[in-house]
Design a protein around this motif. Sequence first.
Motif, PDB file in Angstrom:
ATOM      1  N   GLY A  41       0.853  -1.180   0.000  1.00 48.40           N
ATOM      2  CA  GLY A  41       0.000   0.000   0.000  1.00 48.40           C
ATOM      3  C   GLY A  41       0.885   1.224   0.000  1.00 48.40           C
ATOM      4  N   GLU A  42       0.314   2.366  -0.299  1.00 46.65           N
ATOM      5  CA  GLU A  42       1.124   3.576  -0.354  1.00 46.65           C
ATOM      6  C   GLU A  42       1.434   4.067   1.059  1.00 46.65           C
ATOM      7  OE1 GLU A  42       1.313   5.628  -3.930  1.00 46.65           O
ATOM      8  OE2 GLU A  42      -0.786   6.119  -3.670  1.00 46.65           O
ATOM      9  N   ASN A  43       2.349   5.042   1.132  1.00 43.24           N
ATOM     10  CA  ASN A  43       2.639   5.634   2.441  1.00 43.24           C
ATOM     11  C   ASN A  43       1.352   6.175   3.031  1.00 43.24           C
ATOM     12  OD1 ASN A  43       5.378   5.155   2.356  1.00 43.24           O
ATOM     13  ND2 ASN A  43       5.755   7.013   1.171  1.00 43.24           N
ATOM     14  N   GLY A  44       1.126   5.869   4.303  1.00 45.94           N
ATOM     15  CA  GLY A  44      -0.072   6.387   4.943  1.00 45.94           C
ATOM     16  C   GLY A  44      -1.306   5.551   4.685  1.00 45.94           C
ATOM     17  N   ALA A  45      -1.138   4.396   4.018  1.00 42.09           N
ATOM     18  CA  ALA A  45      -2.301   3.564   3.739  1.00 42.09           C
ATOM     19  C   ALA A  45      -2.737   2.778   4.967  1.00 42.09           C
ATOM     20  CB  ALA A  45      -2.000   2.607   2.588  1.00 42.09           C
ATOM     21  N   GLY A  46      -1.854   2.659   5.952  1.00 42.19           N
ATOM     22  CA  GLY A  46      -2.209   1.969   7.185  1.00 42.19           C
ATOM     23  C   GLY A  46      -1.462   0.672   7.410  1.00 42.19           C
ATOM     24  N   LYS A  47      -0.465   0.370   6.557  1.00 40.30           N
ATOM     25  CA  LYS A  47       0.285  -0.882   6.720  1.00 40.30           C
ATOM     26  C   LYS A  47       0.968  -0.934   8.078  1.00 40.30           C
ATOM     27  CE  LYS A  47       3.045   0.123   3.623  1.00 40.30           C
ATOM     28  NZ  LYS A  47       3.323   1.110   2.650  1.00 40.30           N
ATOM     29  N   SER A  48       1.696   0.139   8.368  1.00 42.28           N
ATOM     30  CA  SER A  48       2.464   0.129   9.604  1.00 42.28           C
ATOM     31  C   SER A  48       1.541   0.080  10.811  1.00 42.28           C
ATOM     32  CB  SER A  48       3.353   1.365   9.675  1.00 42.28           C
ATOM     33  OG  SER A  48       4.340   1.296   8.694  1.00 42.28           O
ATOM     34  N   THR A  49       0.417   0.771  10.729  1.00 41.28           N
ATOM     35  CA  THR A  49      -0.528   0.748  11.849  1.00 41.28           C
ATOM     36  C   THR A  49      -1.036  -0.669  12.076  1.00 41.28           C
ATOM     37  OG1 THR A  49      -1.216   2.956  11.213  1.00 41.28           O
ATOM     38  CG2 THR A  49      -2.630   1.794  12.749  1.00 41.28           C
ATOM     39  N   LEU A  50      -1.382  -1.354  10.982  1.00 35.28           N
ATOM     40  CA  LEU A  50      -1.872  -2.721  11.095  1.00 35.28           C
ATOM     41  C   LEU A  50      -0.830  -3.608  11.772  1.00 35.28           C
ATOM     42  CD1 LEU A  50      -4.121  -4.689  10.437  1.00 35.28           C
ATOM     43  CD2 LEU A  50      -3.117  -5.021   8.176  1.00 35.28           C
ATOM     44  N   MET A  51       0.429  -3.441  11.374  1.00 34.58           N
ATOM     45  CA  MET A  51       1.473  -4.273  11.960  1.00 34.58           C
ATOM     46  C   MET A  51       1.722  -3.926  13.415  1.00 34.58           C
ATOM     47  SD  MET A  51       2.110  -6.424   9.836  1.00 34.58           S
ATOM     48  CE  MET A  51       0.477  -6.258   9.174  1.00 34.58           C
ATOM     49  N   LYS A  52       1.625  -2.626  13.722  1.00 31.59           N
ATOM     50  CA  LYS A  52       1.822  -2.227  15.116  1.00 31.59           C
ATOM     51  C   LYS A  52       0.726  -2.811  15.994  1.00 31.59           C
ATOM     52  CE  LYS A  52       4.398   2.058  14.462  1.00 31.59           C
ATOM     53  NZ  LYS A  52       4.221   3.488  14.190  1.00 31.59           N
ATOM     54  N   VAL A  53      -0.477  -2.923  15.435  1.00 33.91           N
ATOM     55  CA  VAL A  53      -1.581  -3.526  16.197  1.00 33.91           C
ATOM     56  C   VAL A  53      -1.260  -4.987  16.469  1.00 33.91           C
ATOM     57  CG1 VAL A  53      -3.960  -4.290  15.982  1.00 33.91           C
ATOM     58  CG2 VAL A  53      -3.374  -1.930  15.451  1.00 33.91           C
ATOM     59  N   ILE A  54      -0.766  -5.702  15.429  1.00 36.32           N
ATOM     60  CA  ILE A  54      -0.466  -7.119  15.620  1.00 36.32           C
ATOM     61  C   ILE A  54       0.684  -7.309  16.608  1.00 36.32           C
ATOM     62  CG2 ILE A  54       0.376  -9.200  14.442  1.00 36.32           C
ATOM     63  CD1 ILE A  54      -1.139  -8.295  11.979  1.00 36.32           C
ATOM     64  N   ALA A  55       1.654  -6.379  16.568  1.00 34.77           N
ATOM     65  CA  ALA A  55       2.820  -6.512  17.447  1.00 34.77           C
ATOM     66  C   ALA A  55       2.578  -5.919  18.826  1.00 34.77           C
ATOM     67  CB  ALA A  55       4.027  -5.846  16.797  1.00 34.77           C
ATOM     68  N   GLY A  56       1.358  -5.424  19.078  1.00 38.53           N
ATOM     69  CA  GLY A  56       1.039  -4.930  20.415  1.00 38.53           C
ATOM     70  C   GLY A  56       1.534  -3.530  20.702  1.00 38.53           C
ATOM     71  N   VAL A  57       2.137  -2.871  19.716  1.00 33.71           N
ATOM     72  CA  VAL A  57       2.633  -1.508  19.934  1.00 33.71           C
ATOM     73  C   VAL A  57       1.445  -0.537  20.036  1.00 33.71           C
ATOM     74  CG1 VAL A  57       4.092   0.322  19.018  1.00 33.71           C
ATOM     75  CG2 VAL A  57       4.741  -2.059  18.697  1.00 33.71           C
ATOM     76  N   GLU A  58       0.406  -0.822  19.224  1.00 37.18           N
ATOM     77  CA  GLU A  58      -0.818  -0.022  19.289  1.00 37.18           C
ATOM     78  C   GLU A  58      -1.990  -0.972  19.561  1.00 37.18           C
ATOM     79  OE1 GLU A  58      -1.070   3.252  18.802  1.00 37.18           O
ATOM     80  OE2 GLU A  58       0.723   3.871  17.694  1.00 37.18           O
ATOM     81  N   GLN A  59      -3.078  -0.426  20.097  1.00 36.26           N
ATOM     82  CA  GLN A  59      -4.252  -1.248  20.346  1.00 36.26           C
ATOM     83  C   GLN A  59      -5.400  -0.798  19.451  1.00 36.26           C
ATOM     84  OE1 GLN A  59      -2.238  -0.266  23.080  1.00 36.26           O
ATOM     85  NE2 GLN A  59      -1.435  -2.331  22.821  1.00 36.26           N
ATOM     86  N   LEU A  60      -6.247  -1.767  19.054  1.00 35.66           N
ATOM     87  CA  LEU A  60      -7.405  -1.447  18.227  1.00 35.66           C
ATOM     88  C   LEU A  60      -8.425  -0.637  19.014  1.00 35.66           C
ATOM     89  CD1 LEU A  60      -8.135  -4.826  16.399  1.00 35.66           C
ATOM     90  CD2 LEU A  60      -7.254  -2.730  15.381  1.00 35.66           C
ATOM     91  N   ASN A  61      -9.121   0.270  18.333  1.00 31.25           N
ATOM     92  CA  ASN A  61     -10.254   0.955  18.969  1.00 31.25           C
ATOM     93  C   ASN A  61     -11.519   0.121  18.837  1.00 31.25           C
ATOM     94  OD1 ASN A  61      -8.626   3.532  17.529  1.00 31.25           O
ATOM     95  ND2 ASN A  61      -9.077   3.657  19.703  1.00 31.25           N
ATOM     96  N   GLY A  62     -11.564  -0.691  17.778  1.00 39.31           N
ATOM     97  CA  GLY A  62     -12.732  -1.552  17.593  1.00 39.31           C
ATOM     98  C   GLY A  62     -12.315  -2.798  16.874  1.00 39.31           C
ATOM     99  N   GLY A  63     -13.061  -3.895  17.052  1.00 37.93           N
ATOM    100  CA  GLY A  63     -12.727  -5.134  16.384  1.00 37.93           C
ATOM    101  C   GLY A  63     -11.944  -6.067  17.284  1.00 37.93           C
ATOM    102  N   THR A  64     -11.635  -7.244  16.756  1.00 39.54           N
ATOM    103  CA  THR A  64     -11.003  -8.250  17.599  1.00 39.54           C
ATOM    104  C   THR A  64      -9.792  -8.857  16.909  1.00 39.54           C
ATOM    105  OG1 THR A  64     -12.455  -9.909  16.641  1.00 39.54           O
ATOM    106  CG2 THR A  64     -13.147  -8.934  18.733  1.00 39.54           C
ATOM    107  N   ILE A  65      -8.897  -9.389  17.732  1.00 39.82           N
ATOM    108  CA  ILE A  65      -7.758 -10.158  17.240  1.00 39.82           C
ATOM    109  C   ILE A  65      -7.896 -11.580  17.777  1.00 39.82           C
ATOM    110  CG2 ILE A  65      -5.253 -10.360  17.178  1.00 39.82           C
ATOM    111  CD1 ILE A  65      -5.054  -7.450  17.838  1.00 39.82           C
TER     112      ILE A  65
END
Lengths: 509, 360
Positions: A41-65
């Motif tokens: 995806g392009e810069n700012g598309a959310g790739k890094s955010t998605l990975m940070k969620v999986i790696a526990g660096v960030e937490q989801l506001n909604g949804g489940t893992i």
Amino acid sequence: MTEPHPIGLSIRNGSKIYPGTQALKNVDFDLRMGAVNVLVGENGAGKSTLMKVIAGVEQLNGGTIELDGKQVVFADKADATRNGVGIVFQELNLFPNLTVAENIFVGHEKTLGGIHIDGQAQRTAAAALMKRLEQNIDPDTPLGNLRIGQQQIVEIAKALAEDARILILDEPTSALSATEVEVLFRVINDLKKQGVGIVYISHRLEELIRIGDYITVLRDGVITGSRSMQGVDIPWIVANMIGSASKEFPKTVEHDLGGEVFRVEDICLPSPAGGYAVNHMSLSVREGEIVGLYGLMGAGRSELLECIMAQHPNSSGRLFISGKPVKEKSVSGRIRRGLALIPEDRKRDGLVQIMTIRENLTLSSLYDFTRGFHLSLKAEAAKAAEFVKRMAIKIASPEHPVSSLSGGNQQKVVIGKALMTKPRILLMDEPSRGIDIGAKAEIFRTMRHLAADGLGILFVTSDLEEVLALSDRILVMANGKLTGQFPAGANAADVVSAATPNLNRVETL
Amino acid sequence: MSSIDAAGNVKTVIGGHRSRTSALLLLLHMRTFVALILVFAFFAFAAPNFLTTGNMLIVSKHVAQNALLAIGMTFVIVAGGIDLSVGSIVGLCAMVAGYLVLYGIDLGFLGIGYSLQFNTIEICLIALVVGVFIGWINGLLITKLNVAPFIATLGTLYVARGAALLFSDGRTFPNLAGNPDYGSDTFRIIGSGTFLGLPVSVWIMVVVALIAAYFASRTPLGRHIYAVGGNERGAALSGVNVDRIKLFVYMFSGLCAALVGLIISSQLQASHPATGETFELNAIAAAVLGGTSMSGGRGRVGGTIVGAFVIGILADGLIMMGVSSFWQTVIKGLVIIAAVVVDQVQQKLQARVVLQQNAN
């Protein structure tokens, strides 16, 4: 892909909201074990955010893992690590002054009785990891002595030392040489056979097609395509990356292009790793023309602009403004000749954060308000106020520190500072990075107006959509060389292919 | 008042534009000045002879020396550096001046049996050139050879001090009365003369302070000093000649130190090689007390002067009250720490006020 790979981790309906933007919108993502899941995806598309969620660096506001079918919440990175998720960030988080073994076990040292570090045990374990990764690296070597590719391997070993079953690699090849990439791919293949689920992020589409088993494309926080890699080609990826409905880009202000205002010939910059960071680059810009310079990270685009702005004393090449050679060796000399640079990193290179907005705006043009020694604060303030208005910078007072502004307004200050020097050529390095959509549109409009007024603009971007929509002419760089030249309205897939020259084109057509 | 409210950086003067700041912020903003008034008022009551003209003159002479060094130091710190060598430059320049007053330059080595003698102005110029030269060396080490300012000036601290000792083999040059035949008998005026009732050294401080304040706020050079200290790379990319700015601030600091060396040797009518030991620390203290940020980019000449007065009056007043010199040292340290803590509080508060204003 005859045998389906089991799903190790899945996200359902995942959303992540940052102040002002929604980085992920109801994302469904499946991570398959024993396979390479590529994410693009392009810069700012959310790739890094998605990975940070999986790696526990960030937490989801909604949804489940779900991990192995059980719902989990990772409180932090350590929590994710305990659950077998390891991440290798784009920027290496290593200590050049410590040895390989010390780096691998930093933060979770093997100890005797909780106090004494068991150096021997660490060395043995590190040596075993290196063997698993087929590397001939002595665990006692100081990390700083290793090549960057080997350091990357150490970073992977660090994740494996914590029993990672899921390994996220964020643009691991952006700093690697071709042979180091081969080594990394071999390592990835071995890990795959050992059942590790790998997430691989990269902008280099040819790599993705080569090593990916599954592909997920993100755009503006939404997953636009997700499938097995079989039958995927570059046009499919690009179509999903940039979509059909374009963002709001200003329409071209119709105007005739003038003569050539700026030409560079044969710019070379030796790279510290050997070879050239900028390899015999030549290009020209006409009055009123916006030239987009597209390329991937590390293609040498920023370095080229830095060479033009006299930042690399060891570079070679010739510059001409309106046909006259530029001999000035200092930044101020080049500014006087009509060059102006908007640097990529606003905070580091563009602004003096603790100075006021006024002081930042006028920093390059102080001598315009000076007679003899005396700097006329009145003339300076008037000029600053004029540019605040002209650039539509939203501020309470020009006497506030520039650090109090939003990213978009800070960028306008940087552009205002450059324009105050009355340049004839504006060099812009990623002018829209890190600013919100509204401010982006404004900056693009400003660029259009400046070009209509006869300014020549050379801008660097990694955003495909941006380069396609804004440029009168598109140049593509890869590995320090010019690899493509396209008119406005070029085919996106062609531009991408030019930026990834290692790709075997037959494969994609 | 704007030259005194140097501690912070809410600059509200231009175009009559006043930002709304809370009363507390204003108080914090003027804290060095407030501290000066408090210290002054306290000793006026607590120390009986504090307010006498004689005592005020003594205080102002002491303050003038430290303030001169601190002005140069302010420029260096604002540009993102530090100059530890100023105390040694004081000593070396004092020795150079003393030597020239006593002996001139013996040209015997040319085989002419003749020695060059200098008048007061020539002696001063030579001493000042020596100070500027050492500052230039500091600047070269830092810009061309990339030595960290702390280390470079620590090195010249030792070298200049050693050179001062070598001058006289460690002895004092006494009786610097000068010789009317050579026009050097006026040397004593610098340190002990008065003009309009004020010591000449205080006038020197005033003139240097005014020039420095003008340069800092009303010339491109001054603005560039702040830019270099605030963001060196950003300044360079904006066309600021960073190396030239750094060379300038160290040379200016050397000049200030040389002036102090002249003042002291003239005042004592003697030059001692240990003159100026630890003066660099007092100069740094005055600058920091006056609101200069050690991380560069922030600080004013006016604030530094006020800072120097606070330190000077504190020392003088405590002596007059008979407080032990050991306690004086402790108190000076506490005041410096308190100043920096208050500075941090003010920075935070100010950032919040600005954010609120932007939100409106």
